[in-house]
Write an enzyme that holds these catalytic residues in place. Structure first.
Site, PDB file in Angstrom:
ATOM      1  N   SER A 265       0.840  -1.195   0.000  1.00  0.00           N
ATOM      2  CA  SER A 265       0.000   0.000   0.000  1.00  0.00           C
ATOM      3  C   SER A 265       0.878   1.249   0.000  1.00  0.00           C
ATOM      4  CB  SER A 265      -0.872   0.015   1.252  1.00  0.00           C
ATOM      5  OG  SER A 265      -0.056   0.239   2.382  1.00  0.00           O
ATOM      6  N   LYS A 266       0.229   2.383  -0.197  1.00  0.00           N
ATOM      7  CA  LYS A 266       0.949   3.653  -0.189  1.00  0.00           C
ATOM      8  C   LYS A 266       1.617   3.850   1.168  1.00  0.00           C
ATOM      9  CE  LYS A 266       0.846   8.462  -1.252  1.00  0.00           C
ATOM     10  NZ  LYS A 266       1.316   8.924   0.049  1.00  0.00           N
ATOM     11  N   ARG A 267       0.894   3.421   2.216  1.00  0.00           N
ATOM     12  CA  ARG A 267       1.437   3.587   3.563  1.00  0.00           C
ATOM     13  C   ARG A 267       2.760   2.821   3.744  1.00  0.00           C
ATOM     14  NH1 ARG A 267      -1.455   1.728   8.501  1.00  0.00           N
ATOM     15  NH2 ARG A 267      -3.398   2.354   7.519  1.00  0.00           N
ATOM     16  N   ASP A 270       5.469   4.785   2.039  1.00  0.00           N
ATOM     17  CA  ASP A 270       5.860   5.943   2.855  1.00  0.00           C
ATOM     18  C   ASP A 270       6.743   5.501   4.006  1.00  0.00           C
ATOM     19  OD1 ASP A 270       4.354   7.485   1.226  1.00  0.00           O
ATOM     20  OD2 ASP A 270       2.649   7.697   2.596  1.00  0.00           O
TER      21      ASP A 270
END
Ligand code: GLU
Length: 516
Positions: A265-267, A270
């Site tokens: 995921s994007k998380r 990051d």
């Protein structure tokens, strides 16, 4: 019948294209090109509520950067224009109507409250996943339960309705997936999905199947998250009488988090400090901007090579493949079933390999751009020297910008020194040798300013002082660059020039003699 291979990448422009979407586009491109077929882009924008401005352009820009140019698309045109579903709206109606007329779909007039009530009722009766299906439809307000004249009246009066597929009650739906083999689903587990919404727009399922048929798509290559929709799509092909030309399916394995625990995921990106988008993206609503792979210095050929291996392998030990080599080697049969862990270190490795293979002239273009960004274009190095810097630094670089980041000392003399580093490496013995070396430089040695002669002079000085070269070099590096590690010190000095070396040594001796 041998049909021309036609595949499509069908993104919904609901935000920036995710790296997983890029992989889907890449696999479609590779397969199409290898088969001498066509690669299409179709924009699936039927859900107007999720439309994000700029997202469509972003898709084209990203694919162009990676060299994945489509043969047909809203931007490139083609025989099946328009390629944007919102512009194809009238086409879908006809097929939904046909299904209703043939008793394979029906009108449903239930309000949001009524649907909610049904769900509550079923939940209370301990039904595990309450849905509008072959059983529950008979208690709802639709053209299967209401008298025909009442249905007509409701339609005539403009009452909102949807069109739902009439899912068979007990039927085995089979589909062959190139990656997963036979997939069998019992129709009793499927619901009567909405095909046409009350605003007259088709849902994803109807529009997707109708367009794949009309655009003569032969292979549907898409992410695994669409596998649960595939039985419904197969049923739609059957209902519409298009079974003979139904595309073959290939559902790509998931891209997993670095630890393998679930979907990337994007998380996660990051958290681990790597981009999730190919290009920089600014969220239109919040204004939040993030860098993409391009801005972080990934080379397009390295990224495509890396992504190709996220789910596919050539069956040999070869790892480096240009895009055209991938086209030659790629096959759907060599796509794995299980998810692949996303390992950014592997992307770094690919980037290093491609960076090393660039000519010094190519790297110089990057270096110039970085120098100007860093406001360092006022340096006095000539092109030959700059090319030598590229040659010297590329072995140590992962990204083009590393050449300047790691070689900044070529353009700026150290103005201060790291005390920790100095405490460890700057010894009185080293200072003495460096002092002597500096004096030798000031008295005209060595005769020629080149790496070999510099090395000889240093050796002689070290020997005269009965010191050890291994202890002197780290201190000399600090004096010249301010850093603890870097490229070959002799070549570095040759490049810096005698004057700069001399000045830097005097400055370091003056600053550090106090601390030593
Ligand atoms: N519009 C879908 C998406 O956004 C396409 C899925 C498919 O390829 O059928 O991924």
């Amino acid at each position: 019948m041998n049909r021309e291979v036609r595949v499509r990448f069908a993104p919904s422009p609901t935000g920036a294209l995710h790296i997983g979407g890029v992989r889907t586009a890449l696999y479609n491109y590779l397969f199409a090109k290898q088969q001498g077929g066509k690669f299409l882009i179709r924009i699936e924008d039927t859900d107007q509520t999720r439309f994000v401005p700029g997202a469509e352009n972003y898709i084209f820009e990203a694919l162009e950067w990676l060299g994945l140019t489509p043969d047909e698309s809203p931007l490139h045109g083609g025989p099946h224009s328009p390629y944007r579903q919102s512009e194809r709206k009238p086409m879908y109606r006809e097929y939904a109507q046909r299904l209703v007329d043939e008793g394979k779909a029906y009108y449903a007039f239930d309000t949001a409250e009524e649907l909610d009530e049904m769900r509550k009722r079923l939940t209370a009766a301990k039904v595990k996943s309450p849905q509008y299906n072959a059983i529950t439809r008979m208690q709802m307000k639709n053209s299967l339960t209401l008298p025909a004249d009442e249905v007509q009246e409701r339609l005539d009066s403009g009452e909102p309705y949807v069109i739902r597929i009439k899912m068979p009650r007990k039927e085995e739906i089979r589909l062959h997936d190139i990656v997963r083999g036979w997939v069998m689903v019992h129709s009793s587990t499927l619901d009567d999905k909405v095909l046409m919404k009350s605003d007259g727009m088709p849902t994803y399922h109807l529009a997707n199947v109708v367009d794949d048929h009309l655009m003569q798509i032969t292979h549907v290559i898409r992410g695994e998250e669409w596998l649960p929709s595939a039985p419904l799509h197969v049923l739609l092909y059957q209902y519409l009488g298009w079974e003979a030309t139904m595309p073959q399916f290939a559902h790509l394995p998931l891209i997993l988090k670095p630890d393998g625990n679930g979907k990337l995921s994007k998380r996660d990106a990051d958290q681990h400090g790597f981009p999730i988008f190919p290009l920089a993206w600014t969220e239109p609503e919040s204004g939040t901007a993030v860098a993409g792979y391009r801005e972080e210095g990934y080379l397009p050929e390295a990224l495509t090579n890396f992504l190709a291996f996220l789910g596919w392998n050539p069956g040999t030990t070869q790892e480096l493949f240009t895009l055209s080599e991938l086209v030659e080697t790629f096959s759907l049969e060599r796509i794995g079933k299980s998810g692949t862990k996303f390992d950014i270190k592997k992307a770094h490795w690919f980037n290093q390999q491609y960076l090393r293979n660039k000519t010094n002239e190519e790297l110089l273009a990057y270096l110039r751009a970085d120098l100007s960004r860093a406001k360092l274009e006022g340096h006095t190095l000539n092109d030959t020297q700059l090319l030598q810097i590229c040659e010297l630094m590329k072995e140590r670089a992962t990204f083009p910008q590393d050449i300047l980041a790691e070689g900044r000392f070529f353009f700026e003399a150290p103005t201060s020194f790291d005390t920790g580093l100095v405490a460890k490496k700057w010894t009185a013995a080293a200072a003495e040798v460096i002092q002597a070396y500096s004096q030798a430089l000031n008295t005209g040695q060595p005769a020629t300013w080149e790496a070999e002669a510099i090395k000889q002079l240093l050796h002689d000085t070290v020997e005269a002082k009965q010191a050890k070269l291994g202890q002197i070099m780290p201190a000399l590096r600090i004096a010249l660059t301010g850093a603890g590690a870097g490229p070959d010190l002799m070549i570095l000095q040759e490049l810096l020039g005698k004057e700069a070396v001399s000045q830097r040594l005097s400055f370091a001796l003056q600053q550090l003699s106090v601390q030593a």
